[in-house]
Design an enzyme around this catalytic site. Sequence first.
Site, PDB file in Angstrom:
ATOM      1  N   HIS A  40       0.810  -1.214   0.000  1.00  0.00           N
ATOM      2  CA  HIS A  40       0.000   0.000   0.000  1.00  0.00           C
ATOM      3  C   HIS A  40       0.848   1.271   0.000  1.00  0.00           C
ATOM      4  CE1 HIS A  40       0.158  -0.096   4.576  1.00  0.00           C
ATOM      5  NE2 HIS A  40       0.179   1.223   4.393  1.00  0.00           N
ATOM      6  N   ASP A  61       0.256  -7.528   1.453  1.00  0.00           N
ATOM      7  CA  ASP A  61       0.646  -6.118   1.563  1.00  0.00           C
ATOM      8  C   ASP A  61       2.166  -5.951   1.603  1.00  0.00           C
ATOM      9  OD1 ASP A  61       0.526  -3.402   1.688  1.00  0.00           O
ATOM     10  OD2 ASP A  61      -0.705  -3.286   3.500  1.00  0.00           O
ATOM     11  N   SER A  92       4.343   2.757   7.835  1.00  0.00           N
ATOM     12  CA  SER A  92       4.032   1.612   6.976  1.00  0.00           C
ATOM     13  C   SER A  92       5.238   1.171   6.173  1.00  0.00           C
ATOM     14  CB  SER A  92       2.902   1.966   6.009  1.00  0.00           C
ATOM     15  OG  SER A  92       1.689   1.937   6.682  1.00  0.00           O
TER      16      SER A  92
END
Lengths: 466, 463
Positions: free
Chosen positions: A91, A121, A200
């Site tokens: 992402h 992911d 992230s």
Amino acid sequence: MNMKCCMKMRSVLRNAGIAMGLSFLLFLSGCTTLTNNMQEQVLDAKRKIIPSLVHIRPVKEVFVQGKRQEVLALGSGFIISKDGYVVTNEHVAGESSQVICVLDDNTELEARVIGTDPDTDIAVLKLESDQALAFARFGSSASLESGDFVLAMGSPHGLSRSASLGIISLTDRYLGELGGITAPYNNWIQTDAAINKGNSGGPLVNLKGEVIGINTLAMLGAENVGFAIPADSAREIVDAIIAHGRVQRSSLGLSFQEMHAKTDDKTVKGVVIADVSPLSPAAESGVKAGDVLVSINDKKVNAYYEEELPAVRKQIADLPVNEKAVLQILRGNEPLSIEATTEEKMASKGTQVEFHEWGFTAMEMTPELARRAQLPQRQGILVSGCTPGGLAAVSGIVAGDILLEMDDEPISSLTQFDELYRKNLAAHKKYVMLFVKRGAVTRFALMNTDALGDAVIDKEILEYVD
Amino acid sequence: MLIKSFVSVGLLTILLLVGVSYADDFSPEKVETFFKKWSPTLCVLKFTQTALDPRTGEEQQQPGSALAVLVSADGLLMTNGYIQRENISSSNFRAVVVQDEKEIEYQATLLEKPRDVNLSFLRIKSDSPVNLPYLHFLENAAMKLGEEVAILGVMSENMDFHPSLSLARIAAVLEQPRTTYCIDIPLKLGAVTGPVMNKQGEVIGVTGFELSANEGGDLYTRSGHPMIFQSGLFMHYINNPPGERLEDDSGTEEAWLGVFTQPLKEEYAEYWGIDKPGGLIVSTLVPDSPAEAAGLQVGDIIRVFDGQPIVAVLDRDVLSFTKMVRAKEAGARLPVEILRDKEPLTIEVILGRRPRSTQEADEYTDETLGIVVRELTQDLRTLFNLGEDVQGVIVRRVISGSAAQIARMQPGIIIMSLGNTAVSSLEDYKEAIAAIEHEKPLDISVFARAGTATGFFRLKPRW
């Protein structure tokens, strides 16, 4: 909070710190050895990782209201080899037109996206550099225990080279479909080390300075509830992406539920088949919802609680593609042996394209989308957005519509539709007829390419059932 | 709820009101007489209102009450038509009347709603014949502007529905489309359908807000001008009461074709090379519908329906066609002239009955598992885009604290089997539950569909 405000706070804290320092020292002196030891370990671990930490600024492609736009995003990552492979989240780096990486020494390098895997992911990037790069090593996530100290490193809110400390709250959190995020093939490491937006893709590090997870999620509205992909799951995916550019998985078309949903008897081993996708290999070989799957190719499967489900899904995903698999099944009390041929699992994320002249964006239909739309097979393309006042919008097309036919020609894929679209533009046709599915209802939508601009939309309800 | 001592309290109220300003027109003595004469015909109607959100399947039930008046000795009741409006169904009617100073509660049955006036009729259910006081109406009272009227009603529930009386004047005399009177005071809820008296104590009609003829209303007063429904508007319904509302199992009386259509606009006609615009393009065929059976196809253009030309060019013209189909007889054989690939073709269709909608569906309260389930109607199938393979009953409500709630069942899920018994209708469900109640198993495995996924719930009923 803006930056100015932060600075003010800091000076206030500094002044207070002088006064409070003494009392803290007194309090801590009793456990000096442990604290010193711990402090050293944290510093060591941080020092091992910092040189490989990457601040990532991808230019991402987003589709808003029928238009393709590029926006700058923020994320974290870490180098895993001296020749410059970087691991981050899908992402963060997926669907990007350019990925800029800033290293620990402020060097800016442009990275190439080697491959992405939306199901876990994970994305792998490649940096090109003349020198050997510092890199981090993966540790084992299998030996973790809740209570272990961990460091989360990365760029929270874009603040690069940040580190936060916490413990592992739980080693195998099952998130199911929480908040629309699916991690079908792995559980999560839950930690209270602060994880914010921008963290992230950054590493979760043990006190040995090994990467034991990839920080990926934080629960909104909660404090210090963050989730990382376990290193053992990640490493496998990273290897597959480096080797093949993608992750290939098998599918039989089965959905599972834990045995606990059916029985209190823990001695019954297996997993409940909750759903069988129509037209899937499992459906064609006669597997039914409600059956209990006991083994695949003589390998036992078992999931009594839901956190054991990812392992079962992975067991199927890891089967070779297009090969026969023997399923041992219990239907009621009757044991059955069923043979099914695996097929390759389709990408769970469809690509998107903007059709500028007609004012809309569309997405490839995935099997899941086709299933939701009750289509007998995968057909058509999904309208993901319409530009207000654009030709599609004026002709009554809305986001969520499925385009099934164009001028009597069935639409099978985004590529094929793109071809038809280009041909149409070149031919300067006045009319284009689309056959559209919206929910259970189909309708015709005629686009008049001449009338754009002075079209009046009849705003009344468009259909009634008779 | 009590209707206490109608007469004494009523008297007090009236004396007060009359004393203030209306002495000239309605003397206290007059008012007392009228009140004594007519107040026994008042009746408080209590019922359960159910509003349904077809999307979530959530259903809200709340108690409702309204003023009704007795219009015949054998128990015909008249009330405002809002209890029979769309999307809200009312049920479990009880009528409270006062007889010999005693309060009696009767069950009542709702009758078919008149199409031309916004009133509803009910009939009191009683094992023995009843002989109740009822309103006698004066027909064709010619009221003048400014003339005074008295309106009987009841007060709100927290005042125990005490009878009340208001005085009002004729604020307007409307001549079109028929002579109608507006009154000059806002109408309290308890006075809606209240009898309206002239100075002679004759009942000239009841109050109301006009919305009629399929709720379109030829005098549109949703904005709230109270009116007097004169007796001429409804006397024929009192003399000749409408039939009981039909509880039909297989569908409504209305005819049904089973297509979704779009108008053939000029551009569409030009695109397909059809000379004249006007007509309805069949855009969707409902599975197992009369249209499908007759061989209609998506893309056919309906030009003539049962001899009537269809010249739809606007989106709203689709509505007229819907009405046209509904007005036909279910079971009728009709010719439909269509264009298929520009070629004219006549197809014979046999109209079916419009399938029951969610509002009309039967439901069942399952106390064992703690859910209210309802049959899966065609409109829900369309709304949820359910394939034919999905058979079952839909959960409308999960009772708080029940076994179903503990198992995290949600409204909107479709139950497809209970234990090993497949459930495809409400009857199947009831049978399966009866068997379960007999066997009393420790847990029950429920196979259900939530959205596009299926799965199991395990329920542990408390025996």
